[in-house]
Write an enzyme that holds these catalytic residues in place. Structure first.
Site, PDB file in Angstrom:
ATOM      1  N   GLU A 183      -6.915   4.702   7.706  1.00  0.00           N
ATOM      2  CA  GLU A 183      -6.499   6.171   7.631  1.00  0.00           C
ATOM      3  C   GLU A 183      -7.928   6.601   6.866  1.00  0.00           C
ATOM      4  O   GLU A 183      -8.113   7.782   7.183  1.00  0.00           O
ATOM      5  CB  GLU A 183      -5.289   6.155   6.634  1.00  0.00           C
ATOM      6  CG  GLU A 183      -4.158   6.199   7.651  1.00  0.00           C
ATOM      7  CD  GLU A 183      -3.009   5.557   6.802  1.00  0.00           C
ATOM      8  OE1 GLU A 183      -2.659   5.560   5.526  1.00  0.00           O
ATOM      9  OE2 GLU A 183      -2.015   5.094   7.497  1.00  0.00           O
ATOM     10  N   GLU A 188      -5.079  -4.767  10.598  1.00  0.00           N
ATOM     11  CA  GLU A 188      -4.034  -3.593  11.164  1.00  0.00           C
ATOM     12  C   GLU A 188      -4.284  -2.931  12.246  1.00  0.00           C
ATOM     13  O   GLU A 188      -4.978  -1.877  12.549  1.00  0.00           O
ATOM     14  CB  GLU A 188      -4.262  -2.928   9.892  1.00  0.00           C
ATOM     15  CG  GLU A 188      -3.821  -3.527   8.428  1.00  0.00           C
ATOM     16  CD  GLU A 188      -3.366  -2.427   7.460  1.00  0.00           C
ATOM     17  OE1 GLU A 188      -2.277  -2.986   6.845  1.00  0.00           O
ATOM     18  OE2 GLU A 188      -4.140  -1.389   7.409  1.00  0.00           O
ATOM     19  N   LYS A 207       0.122   4.236  -0.103  1.00  0.00           N
ATOM     20  CA  LYS A 207      -0.552   5.362   0.321  1.00  0.00           C
ATOM     21  C   LYS A 207      -0.470   6.801  -0.394  1.00  0.00           C
ATOM     22  O   LYS A 207      -0.295   6.344  -1.702  1.00  0.00           O
ATOM     23  CB  LYS A 207      -0.034   5.703   1.918  1.00  0.00           C
ATOM     24  CG  LYS A 207      -0.122   4.406   2.631  1.00  0.00           C
ATOM     25  CD  LYS A 207       0.090   4.565   4.172  1.00  0.00           C
ATOM     26  CE  LYS A 207       0.026   3.190   4.767  1.00  0.00           C
ATOM     27  NZ  LYS A 207      -0.076   3.405   6.110  1.00  0.00           N
ATOM     28  N   HIS A 253      -9.553   1.135   4.984  1.00  0.00           N
ATOM     29  CA  HIS A 253      -7.975   1.364   5.773  1.00  0.00           C
ATOM     30  C   HIS A 253      -8.467   2.347   6.737  1.00  0.00           C
ATOM     31  O   HIS A 253      -9.263   3.089   6.876  1.00  0.00           O
ATOM     32  CB  HIS A 253      -6.994   1.885   5.008  1.00  0.00           C
ATOM     33  CG  HIS A 253      -5.564   1.988   5.298  1.00  0.00           C
ATOM     34  ND1 HIS A 253      -5.224   2.830   6.216  1.00  0.00           N
ATOM     35  CD2 HIS A 253      -4.675   0.960   5.351  1.00  0.00           C
ATOM     36  CE1 HIS A 253      -3.931   2.732   6.612  1.00  0.00           C
ATOM     37  NE2 HIS A 253      -3.579   1.464   6.027  1.00  0.00           N
ATOM     38  N   GLY A 285       2.638   2.345  10.687  1.00  0.00           N
ATOM     39  CA  GLY A 285       3.337   3.460  10.550  1.00  0.00           C
ATOM     40  C   GLY A 285       4.337   3.980  11.636  1.00  0.00           C
ATOM     41  O   GLY A 285       4.929   5.173  11.757  1.00  0.00           O
ATOM     42  N   ASN A 311       0.706  -1.357  -0.113  1.00  0.00           N
ATOM     43  CA  ASN A 311       0.131   0.157   0.197  1.00  0.00           C
ATOM     44  C   ASN A 311       0.823   1.249   0.273  1.00  0.00           C
ATOM     45  O   ASN A 311       1.625   1.414   0.910  1.00  0.00           O
ATOM     46  CB  ASN A 311      -0.760  -0.131   1.365  1.00  0.00           C
ATOM     47  CG  ASN A 311      -1.746   1.129   1.467  1.00  0.00           C
ATOM     48  OD1 ASN A 311      -1.664   2.019   0.620  1.00  0.00           O
ATOM     49  ND2 ASN A 311      -2.291   1.375   2.725  1.00  0.00           N
ATOM     50  N   SER A 341       3.582  -2.102  10.340  1.00  0.00           N
ATOM     51  CA  SER A 341       5.074  -2.173  10.704  1.00  0.00           C
ATOM     52  C   SER A 341       5.810  -3.268  10.452  1.00  0.00           C
ATOM     53  O   SER A 341       6.661  -3.812  10.838  1.00  0.00           O
ATOM     54  CB  SER A 341       5.596  -1.490  11.839  1.00  0.00           C
ATOM     55  OG  SER A 341       4.816  -0.125  12.302  1.00  0.00           O
TER      56      SER A 341
HETATM   57  P1  PGA Z   1       2.949   0.335   7.468  1.00  0.00           P
HETATM   58  O1  PGA Z   1       1.392   0.582   7.040  1.00  0.00           O
HETATM   59  O2  PGA Z   1       3.537  -0.921   7.108  1.00  0.00           O
HETATM   60  O3  PGA Z   1       3.521   1.582   7.238  1.00  0.00           O
HETATM   61  O4  PGA Z   1       2.876   0.455   8.968  1.00  0.00           O
HETATM   62  C1  PGA Z   1       0.767  -0.435   6.841  1.00  0.00           C
HETATM   63  C2  PGA Z   1      -0.939   0.085   6.487  1.00  0.00           C
HETATM   64  O5  PGA Z   1      -1.084   1.036   6.791  1.00  0.00           O
HETATM   65  O6  PGA Z   1      -1.291  -0.898   5.408  1.00  0.00           O
END
Ligand code: PGA
Length: 265
Positions: free
Chosen positions: A112, A182, A21, A110, A188, A19, A227
């Site tokens: 976010e 997640e 983003k 997601h 992140g 992803n 992460s």
């Molecule tokens: P990350 O994000 O691997 O940077 O923690 C995962 C995601 O949001 O899908």
């Protein structure tokens, strides 16, 4: 743990989705794909998907196509989709358009999107239904915040998010519906859930699926996200109910992403 918690079921082919983003540019995407593609194409037995921002889907379609122009072994997908059918919805992108571009997958719900764009469970359900209806495969994200985990509500929150989307999964081939767990506190932040913590929630999700449909529980892939890095991917993916990963930051680093994809094979 439910009897559905067994690995190596033919219906559960491992999967890794990157992803990106809201990151990328034509030039850097070209470099990133160029640096990863030969290695990714040599990995077998894993469904590999790359999800760039909308404007770059066409670029990826070209970059990931095989020599004949047919879709290559690495698929691509979108990070979002409209809940509506095509029409007067300024700024939105319809599921049909994603299919038209050659997307096979779309990430829905997601954290976010839930947190910054107020997507609730009803929206996630509507988007999932639309996407599946037009032939896209979905990666539906669920996960609790740190506050919710600390309050002992992690399973309640994840169970509610999951239950909301399950009506869309009914009657759909199980390999087309993927759940991504997640935990918001791990996205992140560099704070990965331990393999044991992640496995516990994945087993819970599979048990919840089994309450609806044993076959769905056995065959549905549940990805872990938050992460994931080259260094921790193998220990996460070795857990009985973790069928791969949804990767954010590390999907922008060719060596990391390749290591993660190999760990899923
Ligand atoms: P990350 O994000 O691997 O940077 O923690 C995962 C995601 O949001 O899908």
């Amino acid at each position: 743990m439910s009897t559905a918690s067994t690995r190596a079921v033919p219906g559960r082919r491992p999967m890794v989705a990157g992803n990106w983003k809201m990151n990328g540019a034509i030039a850097t995407n070209e470099q990133l794909i160029g640096a990863m593609l030969p290695a990714l194409e040599s990995i077998s037995g894993v469904d590999l998907v790359v999800c760039p921002p909308y404007p770059y889907l066409g670029q990826l379609r070209g970059a990931l196509a095989g020599a004949t122009g047919a879709p290559g072994p690495v698929a691509f997908g979108a990070q979002n989709v409209a809940a509506q059918a095509p029409g007067a919805f300024t700024g939105e992108v319809a599921a049909e358009m994603l299919v038209d571009l050659g997307c096979r997958w779309v990430i829905i719900g997601h954290s976010e999107r839930r947190a910054f764009f107020a997507e609730d469970d009803a929206t996630v359900l509507a988007k999932t239904k639309r996407a599946l209806e037009v032939g896209l495969n979905v990666i539906v994200c669920v996960g609790e915040s740190l506050q919710e985990r600390e309050a002992g509500r992690a399973e309640t929150v994840v169970g509610t998010q999951l239950a909301a989307v399950l009506p869309a999964f009914a009657q759909i081939a199980h390999e087309r519906c993927v759940v991504a767990y997640e935990p918001v506190w791990a996205i992140g932040t560099g704070k990965t859930a331990t393999p044991e913590t992640a496995q516990q929630m994945h087993a819970f999700i599979r048990a919840e699926l089994a309450r609806h449909d044993e076959d769905m529980a056995r065959d549905t892939r549940i990805l872990y996200g938050g992460s994931v890095k080259g260094a921790n991917a193998a220990s996460l993916f070795s857990q009985a109910d973790i069928d791969g990963g949804l990767i954010g930051g590390a999907a922008l680093q060719p060596d990391e992403f390749i290591t993660i994809c190999r760990a899923a094979a």
